[in-house]
Design a protein around this motif. Structure first.
Motif, PDB file in Angstrom:
ATOM      1  N   LEU A 176      59.452  47.451   4.572  1.00  0.00           N
ATOM      2  CA  LEU A 176      59.341  47.258   2.822  1.00  0.00           C
ATOM      3  C   LEU A 176      59.324  48.678   2.108  1.00  0.00           C
ATOM      4  N   ARG A 234      61.762  49.088  -0.880  1.00  0.00           N
ATOM      5  CA  ARG A 234      61.429  49.500  -2.245  1.00  0.00           C
ATOM      6  C   ARG A 234      62.053  50.650  -2.702  1.00  0.00           C
ATOM      7  N   ASN A 284      66.223  37.521  -0.321  1.00  0.00           N
ATOM      8  CA  ASN A 284      65.048  36.998  -0.476  1.00  0.00           C
ATOM      9  C   ASN A 284      64.827  35.807  -1.035  1.00  0.00           C
ATOM     10  N   VAL A 341      58.208  38.845   7.808  1.00  0.00           N
ATOM     11  CA  VAL A 341      57.915  39.918   6.542  1.00  0.00           C
ATOM     12  C   VAL A 341      58.463  39.195   5.358  1.00  0.00           C
ATOM     13  N   TYR A 342      59.677  39.014   4.954  1.00  0.00           N
ATOM     14  CA  TYR A 342      60.257  38.702   3.750  1.00  0.00           C
ATOM     15  C   TYR A 342      59.635  37.188   2.908  1.00  0.00           C
ATOM     16  N   SER A 376      56.499  37.193   0.309  1.00  0.00           N
ATOM     17  CA  SER A 376      56.933  37.044  -1.209  1.00  0.00           C
ATOM     18  C   SER A 376      56.292  35.667  -1.578  1.00  0.00           C
TER      19      SER A 376
END
Ligand code: 7RM
Length: 511
Positions: free
Chosen positions: A12, A16, A144, A179-180, A184
């Motif tokens: 992440l 970023r 994403n 994770v994603y 999210s």
């Protein structure tokens, strides 16, 4: 990186600041790591002093050092090391930095880099049917969006859900569904540094009980292993928190599906069998829980917006229940955009293999499948030279090149053999250089060599040494015959193209 929160923080953090990441599974050897570092042009490496796996410490930093020293120093500038195992490692001045020391001087906030939708988010290497692993490229917006939406649809997230995906972050499943996708959506995602092992078969269920996991996502190979060791183990734990169960990675046999539903789900949890690939970024075919009626062993229907078809080599639709190639007819947000550094290979491998209605404009996934009378999709497995061991993708060519890089090996052919638990295991047929004699020591040495070249996941279950391999008159190794031999089945079908049929008799004795 091991399966520790810092692995996720690191991914992440890269996202970023707009630095594409490429996570390399900790089970790969330093050789495999070196290839990926060089191909991906990696300037920075984040690793740990060690990780834990099946009661053993994996020396990750050592592998990084070896990869850099043996060639990746061309690209790698700095290494950041997370302290995890507390084992003694060597640190190189001005190149290696401890994570916890760097962190001391950091501010609490880091302004995010504004990215374009098509900017790279990450590269993830995956095995194909030819040559070296391919660097699959995924982008910021599309990936994403797709991991976000599919997570929301398939796992039907509620505020108080505790979600657990047992994959490793080094695989696409870990990227999209540890994770994603979950983060999210604001999900609570559980991460576990370990795998079920003989000394602790109840580990998974202990965690489900302890953390009141409500959504559980795992691989058929794990389910089959649990099934084999008996329901007494899960029955010892309170699994009442579970409300939804998922599977991914391989076809699940109806028997394992039923066991999962009854023994783990107590017949009250819907099962979502999710079909997708590293290349697709997120799930493509899956039931929506409570919406699509399931059939044990079928991934059911494509998700909204996804159009699939089953066709033959000429791109013509096959009949109901007839096997064929699974193609995807329209682009989707999460699709891979290219192969890092090789856009020609991207087009060739995925978009030009099958022409549909006279045009080369459909995505071919590498899988065979059939569609039944209700329009349900049944994935039949890979139709290319990719084998899947416990759901881990390996190209037969990769293993063959590892074997022939050994000084004693003249030629090799690698095939998959069906296995009740792992789905498939690796069987290698090998012919030796003239002056070399086969021995059990050599077989062990060859296995070790493959582990050094690729990693423990590529270790052959069996190596058969033979004077020669079955070849066609044009010199192509007939893998179909080797697969049959490895499976212990009788050779049938056309062997007329075989150059020397006496090879078969010899091989039959050896296998
Ligand atoms: C997510 C992942 C992809 C290959 C794919 C298939 C096989 C994956 C299923 C499945 C039957 C499933 N990515 N596969 N999911 N086969 N049913 N639900 O595994 O790139 O590592 O592998 O895995 O053969 O092409 S992957």
């Amino acid at each position: 990186m091991p399966m520790i929160p810092e692995a996720m923080f690191a991914m992440l953090a890269c996202a970023r600041i707009g630095a594409p990441h490429s996570v390399v599974f900790g089970g790969f050897s330093s050789e495999a790591l070196k290839d990926r570092l060089i191909d991906g042009n990696a300037r920075f490496v984040i690793t740990a002093d060690g990780g834990f796996r099946k009661d053993k410490v994996i020396e990750l930093k050592k592998a990084v050092d070896a990869a850099i020293e043996s060639g990746a120093n061309k690209v790698v500038e700095k290494v950041v090391v997370v302290q995890r195992s507390q084992k003694n490692i060597s640190m190189v001045d001005d190149r290696d930095f401890w994570w916890h020391e760097l962190l001391k001087d950091q501010k609490d906030h880091c302004e995010p880099e504004i990215m374009n939708s098509e900017d790279r988010l990450f590269i993830l290497y995956t095995s194909g049917s030819t040559g070296k692993p391919k660097g699959v490229v995924h982008t910021t917006a599309g990936y994403n969006l797709w991991s976000h939406l599919t997570f929301k649809w398939i796992f039907d997230l509620k505020d108080d859900d505790i979600y657990w995906c047992t994959a490793d972050v080094g695989w696409i499943t870990g990227h999209s569904y540890i994770v994603y996708g979950p983060l999210s959506n604001g999900a609570t995602t559980l991460m576990y540094e370990g795998v079920p092992r003989p000394s602790n078969l109840g580990a998974f269920w202990e965690i489900v009980q302890k953390y009141k996991v409500s959504i559980f996502y795992t691989a058929p190979t794990a389910i089959r292993a649990f099934m084999k060791s008996g329901r007494e183990i899960p029955d010892k734990y309170n699994l009442e928190s579970l409300r939804l169960l998922g599977t991914v990675g391989e076809p699940i046999n109806p028997e394992a599906w039923m066991w999962y539903k009854d023994v783990i789900g107590k017949d009250k949890c819907p099962i979502v069998d999710t079909w997708w690939q590293t290349e697709t970024g997120g799930v493509m075919i899956s039931p929506l829980p409570g919406v699509v009626a399931t059939k044990p062993g079928s991934a059911t229907l494509p998700l909204p917006g996804i159009e699939v078809e089953i066709v033959d080599k000429n791109g013509d639709k096959v009949k109901e229940n007839e096997g064929g190639y699974l193609i995807i007819k329209k682009p989707w947000p999460g699709m891979m955009r290219t192969i890092h550094g090789n856009s020609e290979r991207y087009l060739e491998s995925y978009w030009e293999y099958i022409s549909f209605k006279g045009e080369k404009n459909v995505y071919f996934a590498g899988d065979g499948a059939r569609i039944d009378e209700d329009g349900y999709i049944w994935i039949m497995g890979r139709v290319d030279d990719v084998i899947s061991v416990s759901g881990h993708r390996l190209g037969t060519m990769e293993i063959e090149s590892a074997l022939v890089s050994h000084k004693s090996v003249a030629e090799s052919a690698v095939v998959g053999k069906k296995d009740d638990i792992k789905g498939e295991v690796i069987v290698a047929f090998v012919s030796l250089e003239k002056e070399v004699n086969g021995s059990s020591e050599l077989v062990e040495d060859l296995k070790k060599h493959v582990v050094n070249e690729i990693g423990i996941i590529a270790k052959p279950e069996k190596i058969i040494i033979s004077d020669s391999l079955p070849k066609t008159r044009s010199g192509k190794i007939m893998r179909r015959i080797l697969r049959t031999l490895a499976a212990g089945e009788k050779i049938s079908g056309d062997i007329s193209t075989l150059e020397d049929s006496s090879v078969l008799e010899k091989l039959k004795e050896l296998s």
